[in-house]
Design an enzyme around this catalytic site. Structure first.
Site, PDB file in Angstrom:
ATOM      1  N   SER A  48       0.852  -1.200   0.000  1.00  0.00           N
ATOM      2  CA  SER A  48       0.000   0.000   0.000  1.00  0.00           C
ATOM      3  C   SER A  48       0.885   1.246   0.000  1.00  0.00           C
ATOM      4  O   SER A  48       2.094   1.165   0.220  1.00  0.00           O
ATOM      5  CB  SER A  48      -0.897   0.008   1.243  1.00  0.00           C
ATOM      6  OG  SER A  48      -0.107   0.252   2.399  1.00  0.00           O
ATOM      7  N   ASP A  81      -1.248  -1.674  -3.926  1.00  0.00           N
ATOM      8  CA  ASP A  81      -2.622  -1.722  -3.429  1.00  0.00           C
ATOM      9  C   ASP A  81      -3.174  -0.295  -3.325  1.00  0.00           C
ATOM     10  O   ASP A  81      -2.517   0.596  -2.764  1.00  0.00           O
ATOM     11  CB  ASP A  81      -2.593  -2.404  -2.044  1.00  0.00           C
ATOM     12  CG  ASP A  81      -3.975  -2.746  -1.523  1.00  0.00           C
ATOM     13  OD1 ASP A  81      -4.886  -2.971  -2.339  1.00  0.00           O
ATOM     14  OD2 ASP A  81      -4.133  -2.816  -0.285  1.00  0.00           O
ATOM     15  N   GLY A 211     -11.363  -6.084   1.142  1.00  0.00           N
ATOM     16  CA  GLY A 211     -12.010  -6.143   2.452  1.00  0.00           C
ATOM     17  C   GLY A 211     -12.446  -7.542   2.841  1.00  0.00           C
ATOM     18  O   GLY A 211     -13.550  -7.743   3.346  1.00  0.00           O
ATOM     19  N   ASP A 255      -5.658  -8.203   4.702  1.00  0.00           N
ATOM     20  CA  ASP A 255      -4.645  -7.458   5.449  1.00  0.00           C
ATOM     21  C   ASP A 255      -4.941  -7.500   6.947  1.00  0.00           C
ATOM     22  O   ASP A 255      -4.118  -7.908   7.764  1.00  0.00           O
ATOM     23  CB  ASP A 255      -4.617  -6.008   4.937  1.00  0.00           C
ATOM     24  CG  ASP A 255      -3.547  -5.180   5.627  1.00  0.00           C
ATOM     25  OD1 ASP A 255      -2.712  -5.754   6.367  1.00  0.00           O
ATOM     26  OD2 ASP A 255      -3.533  -3.951   5.453  1.00  0.00           O
TER      27      ASP A 255
HETATM   28  P1  13P Z   1      -9.141  -6.251   4.992  1.00  0.00           P
HETATM   29  O1  13P Z   1      -9.141  -4.991   5.790  1.00  0.00           O
HETATM   30  O2  13P Z   1     -10.466  -6.945   5.091  1.00  0.00           O
HETATM   31  O3  13P Z   1      -8.032  -7.153   5.341  1.00  0.00           O
HETATM   32  O4  13P Z   1      -8.978  -5.842   3.449  1.00  0.00           O
HETATM   33  C1  13P Z   1      -7.715  -5.606   2.892  1.00  0.00           C
HETATM   34  C2  13P Z   1      -7.779  -5.004   1.551  1.00  0.00           C
HETATM   35  O5  13P Z   1      -8.796  -4.955   0.889  1.00  0.00           O
HETATM   36  C3  13P Z   1      -6.520  -4.457   1.019  1.00  0.00           C
HETATM   37  O6  13P Z   1      -6.698  -3.818  -0.214  1.00  0.00           O
HETATM   38  O1  G3H Z   2      -7.021  -1.412   1.979  1.00  0.00           O
HETATM   39  C1  G3H Z   2      -6.140  -1.075   2.763  1.00  0.00           C
HETATM   40  C2  G3H Z   2      -5.123  -2.056   3.186  1.00  0.00           C
HETATM   41  O2  G3H Z   2      -5.562  -2.800   4.275  1.00  0.00           O
HETATM   42  C3  G3H Z   2      -3.814  -1.361   3.437  1.00  0.00           C
HETATM   43  O3  G3H Z   2      -3.862  -0.665   4.641  1.00  0.00           O
HETATM   44  O4  G3H Z   2      -3.239   1.594   3.849  1.00  0.00           O
HETATM   45  O5  G3H Z   2      -3.096   1.005   6.265  1.00  0.00           O
HETATM   46  O6  G3H Z   2      -1.455   0.030   4.623  1.00  0.00           O
HETATM   47  P1  G3H Z   2      -2.836   0.578   4.860  1.00  0.00           P
HETATM   48 ZN    ZN Z   3      -8.612  -2.864  -0.389  1.00  0.00          ZN
END
Ligand code: 13P
Ligand code: G3H
Ligand code: ZN
Length: 315
Positions: A48, A81, A211, A255
């Site tokens: 990310s 991401d 998600g 994540d």
């Molecule tokens: P979660 O928060 O459900 O793990 O989703 C992660 C995600 O979509 C990262 O892009």
């Molecule tokens: O969708 C978000 C991911 O869980 C990444 O989270 O932006 O805090 O690294 P972050």
């Molecule tokens: Zn996401």
């Protein structure tokens, strides 16, 4: 071996989904590679914008390049991401990422298309593939917070037009999930009807589910018993991954569940060893627990055991 997500999706479509796991540091990276090799699964490493700036974007890149050498049997994609246009183009030009996400889902339809198309054109010129997003998940994405009320499921007709006009390689769809540990307040769940309509309009086209952490209740209970305060945390039923895969979902993003493993390990370790201040003992436990977590997730995704078949396919 770093490959594009396109190659992974060609092998997986309609049969199983590839786990897309976010990492931020060395310990997550070690656990990730071990867990995927233990379960013989191909995987996607997600980085990310927050992960890129946690230390320095080159630091995480260096860790992953080294892991590729340490674990030569691994087959994986390196994916940005939730990129904005600037970050997506930076990753395209870096020569390291095999796949980027441009997330302009907050913008109006035509603007989302225009931004996405610019990234697709730049990425395809370098053989890099692009995930785009249409619709809005609830919860918090980097710099964007979307309330349940404002979350907007993907419109299947718009999805078809969006893919045709942008030329993107995969599409993140909003079908009822949200980011973070508090996904459902009541009896809401995944909208498989919407997913089925999207697949009907885009047959054979790889779809992505963001998600998708399960927020295991046992994990939450252990965290809370060790001093945490995660009341009411709830996630996606991992037994639904297979059905999603049959409906064209080839990538499932996880994540939060990995963060819960980290929190549980460290809270329990320091509760049980208040005299300790060496970071390595809990770090070692975390790497092993994270590997176990990844391997068990891959079983639910159906990606466990697919590594050799994929290796033969890509030659
Ligand atoms: P979660 O928060 O459900 O793990 O989703 C992660 C995600 O979509 C990262 O892009
Ligand atoms: O969708 C978000 C991911 O869980 C990444 O989270 O932006 O805090 O690294 P972050
Ligand atoms: Zn996401």
């Amino acid at each position: 071996m770093i490959v594009t997500t396109k190659k992974l999706f060609e092998a997986a479509y309609g049969k199983y989904a590839i786990g897309a796991y976010n990492i931020n540091n060395l310990e997550q990276c070690m656990g990730l590679f071990r867990g995927n090799l233990d379960s013989q699964a191909p995987f996607i490493i997600q980085i990310s914008r927050g992960a890129r700036s946690y230390t320095n974007k080159l630091m995480l890149e260096g860790i992953i390049r080294t892991a590729d050498e340490v674990f030569p049997d691994a087959i994986f994609a390196v994916h940005l991401d939730h990129g904005d246009e600037e970050t997506a183009l930076d990753c395209v030009n870096s020569g390291f990422y095999s796949s980027v996400m441009i997330d302009a889902s907050h913008a109006p339809f035509d603007e989302n298309i225009a931004i996405t198309k610019r990234v697709v054109d730049a990425a395809h010129a370098k053989g890099i593939v692009v995930e785009a997003e249409l619709g809005q998940l609830g919860g918090v994405e980097e710099h964007v917070s979307v309330s349940e009320a404002d979350a907007k499921l993907t419109d299947p007709n718009e999805a078809k037009e969006f893919v045709e006009r942008t030329g993107c390689d995969s599409l993140a769809c909003a079908i009822g999930t949200s980011h973070g540990a508090f996904k459902f307040s009541g009896s809401q769940g995944l909208h498989f009807d919407v997913l089925a309509d999207i697949q009907k309009n885009l047959p054979g086209f790889p779809l992505v589910m963001h998600g998708s952490s399960s927020v295991p209740q046992e994990e939450v209970a252990r965290i809370n018993a060790a001093g945490g305060e995660l009341k009411g945390a709830k996630g996606v039923d991992a037994n639904q991954f297979k059905r999603a895969a049959e409906l064209g979902v080839t990538k499932i993003n996880i994540d939060t569940d990995g963060r819960l493993v980290w929190t549980r390990v460290h809270r329990e370790f320091f509760r049980d060893h208040p005299e300790q201040f060496d970071l390595r003992p809990p770090g070692k436990i975390f790497m092993a627990e994270y590997a176990k977590f990844i391997a068990s997730k891959n079983v639910k995704l159906g990606s466990a055991g697919q590594l050799e078949a994929l290796r033969k396919l890509i030659g």
